[in-house]
Scaffold this motif. Structure first.
Motif, PDB file in Angstrom:
ATOM      1  N   LEU A  47       0.817  -1.213   0.000  1.00  0.00           N
ATOM      2  CA  LEU A  47       0.000   0.000   0.000  1.00  0.00           C
ATOM      3  C   LEU A  47       0.851   1.263   0.000  1.00  0.00           C
ATOM      4  CD1 LEU A  47      -2.939  -0.918   2.420  1.00  0.00           C
ATOM      5  CD2 LEU A  47      -3.064  -0.494  -0.042  1.00  0.00           C
ATOM      6  N   ARG A  48       2.062   1.184   0.521  1.00  0.00           N
ATOM      7  CA  ARG A  48       2.948   2.350   0.511  1.00  0.00           C
ATOM      8  C   ARG A  48       3.229   2.802  -0.932  1.00  0.00           C
ATOM      9  NH1 ARG A  48       8.368   0.824   3.231  1.00  0.00           N
ATOM     10  NH2 ARG A  48       7.032  -0.376   4.631  1.00  0.00           N
ATOM     11  N   VAL A  49       3.257   1.835  -1.844  1.00  0.00           N
ATOM     12  CA  VAL A  49       3.491   2.163  -3.253  1.00  0.00           C
ATOM     13  C   VAL A  49       2.308   2.961  -3.797  1.00  0.00           C
ATOM     14  CG1 VAL A  49       3.919   1.211  -5.547  1.00  0.00           C
ATOM     15  CG2 VAL A  49       4.858   0.066  -3.529  1.00  0.00           C
ATOM     16  N   VAL A  50       1.105   2.595  -3.401  1.00  0.00           N
ATOM     17  CA  VAL A  50      -0.095   3.305  -3.835  1.00  0.00           C
ATOM     18  C   VAL A  50      -0.075   4.743  -3.327  1.00  0.00           C
ATOM     19  CG1 VAL A  50      -2.612   3.384  -3.697  1.00  0.00           C
ATOM     20  CG2 VAL A  50      -1.451   1.180  -3.914  1.00  0.00           C
ATOM     21  N   GLY A  89      -6.163   3.588  -6.548  1.00  0.00           N
ATOM     22  CA  GLY A  89      -4.910   2.852  -6.711  1.00  0.00           C
ATOM     23  C   GLY A  89      -4.917   1.540  -5.958  1.00  0.00           C
ATOM     24  N   SER A  90      -5.584   1.519  -4.802  1.00  0.00           N
ATOM     25  CA  SER A  90      -5.686   0.284  -4.018  1.00  0.00           C
ATOM     26  C   SER A  90      -6.499  -0.767  -4.763  1.00  0.00           C
ATOM     27  CB  SER A  90      -6.326   0.575  -2.659  1.00  0.00           C
ATOM     28  OG  SER A  90      -5.531   1.481  -1.910  1.00  0.00           O
ATOM     29  N   ILE A  91      -7.514  -0.321  -5.490  1.00  0.00           N
ATOM     30  CA  ILE A  91      -8.292  -1.251  -6.322  1.00  0.00           C
ATOM     31  C   ILE A  91      -7.396  -1.856  -7.397  1.00  0.00           C
ATOM     32  CG2 ILE A  91     -10.166  -1.413  -8.012  1.00  0.00           C
ATOM     33  CD1 ILE A  91     -11.622   0.748  -6.401  1.00  0.00           C
ATOM     34  N   GLY A  92      -6.566  -1.008  -8.008  1.00  0.00           N
ATOM     35  CA  GLY A  92      -5.624  -1.515  -9.000  1.00  0.00           C
ATOM     36  C   GLY A  92      -4.644  -2.508  -8.407  1.00  0.00           C
TER      37      GLY A  92
END
Length: 299
Positions: free
Chosen positions: A68-71, A92-95
């Motif tokens: 999640l840090r990447v999102v 982004g989390s959905i992706g």
């Protein structure tokens, strides 16, 4: 799957669940950044466990939460578009979840590299749908221009050489680069402009010249009827053709924006005939369709 991840990751997972999702973005960012990244071995084991059993929610949650840090980092890169960071993170989390579902660790690629495409795709889709400029990017090339123009600009104003260079790199027309730059650089202004010093309405404001006479209800209805007539006429004309002729015409002239129109040589290879023969079939088919449409519109 080995039991190595249960103790350290379960603690981080429970800590993350206790943080309000997007009520405090700084707290959320600190929470996701406190979750340690997986080692290649851990990532491989968890991914294989999830592929073997799609109901293994622990494996799926761990893969998602550890990335999640990447999102969050990617969402911050799009802060300049004026959209809520929380919404970007959510998209982004959905992706990321879509990427975890499709990830194959046996291909030798890390999840972070594979997931970046899906994370960006969801954020891009959200930005294009919600940005204040309606229909600012309607084709793949324009979307690419939309998301790369700011980073490629060398200064506030672009020279003609810079415009042409950018147009070539992004496969768009120079005038599209100029138009997109104007839109991205534009500032919001009041539609009515308020009142001037004499308490009289200002006339040279958007409200005074944005009226669109083509949006009059009867004209809208007339256009809709004409569009329907043209669509039905085209469908009926295509129905007159044999399957091969219809495929050639559709592939050459009726491809969608996202589909590349096929060349004569492409179709020649597809049907096992010469390019000249494809051209002849296309010419005959177009002539037949034009004749039908001329008679239909004459009625």
């Amino acid at each position: 799957m080995s039991a190595y991840a249960v103790t350290p990751y379960m603690k981080s997972y429970q800590q993350l669940l206790a943080v309000p999702t997007f009520g405090d973005l700084d707290a959320y960012a600190r929470a996701v950044n406190s979750v340690p990244m997986l080692t290649p071995e851990q990532e491989y084991d968890l991914s294989m466990a999830y592929r073997a059993d799609p109901n293994n929610l622990y494996a799926a949650h761990t893969l998602v939460i550890s990335h999640l840090r990447v999102v969050v980092a990617q969402a911050r890169k799009y802060a300049g578009y004026g959209l809520p960071q929380g919404d970007l993170i959510q998209e982004g989390s959905i992706g990321l979840m879509k990427a975890v579902k499709r990830f194959d660790p046996t291909r030798g690629v890390r999840l972070v590299s594979f997931a970046m495409h899906w994370i960006k795709a969801e954020m891009h889709e959200y930005i294009v749908k919600n940005w204040r400029m309606v229909k600012i990017a309607t084709t793949k090339a324009q979307r690419k221009l939309f998301f790369n123009l700011r980073s490629m600009k060398e200064g506030e104003h672009m020279s003609q050489d810079e415009i042409h260079k950018m147009a070539k790199v992004l496969s768009v027309k120079p005038e599209e680069v100029v138009e997109m730059d104007k839109r991205l650089s534009g500032r919001d202004i009041a539609v009515d402009g308020g009142m001037d010093d004499g308490d009289e309405p200002q006339h040279m404001v958007p409200l005074a010249y944005l009226a669109d006479e083509t949006q009059e209800p009867t004209q809208i209805l007339a256009r809709q009827q004409e569009d329907k007539r043209q669509t039905e006429g085209l469908q009926n004309a295509l129905a007159l053709l044999d399957e091969r002729s219809r495929t050639i015409v559709q592939s050459r002239w009726l491809a969608n924006d996202d589909d590349k129109a096929l060349t004569l040589h492409d179709l020649a290879a597809q049907f096992g005939i010469s390019a000249e023969r494809v051209r002849q079939i296309e010419s005959a088919a177009m002539k037949k369709m034009k004749s039908f449409l001329s008679e239909a519109y004459a009625q």
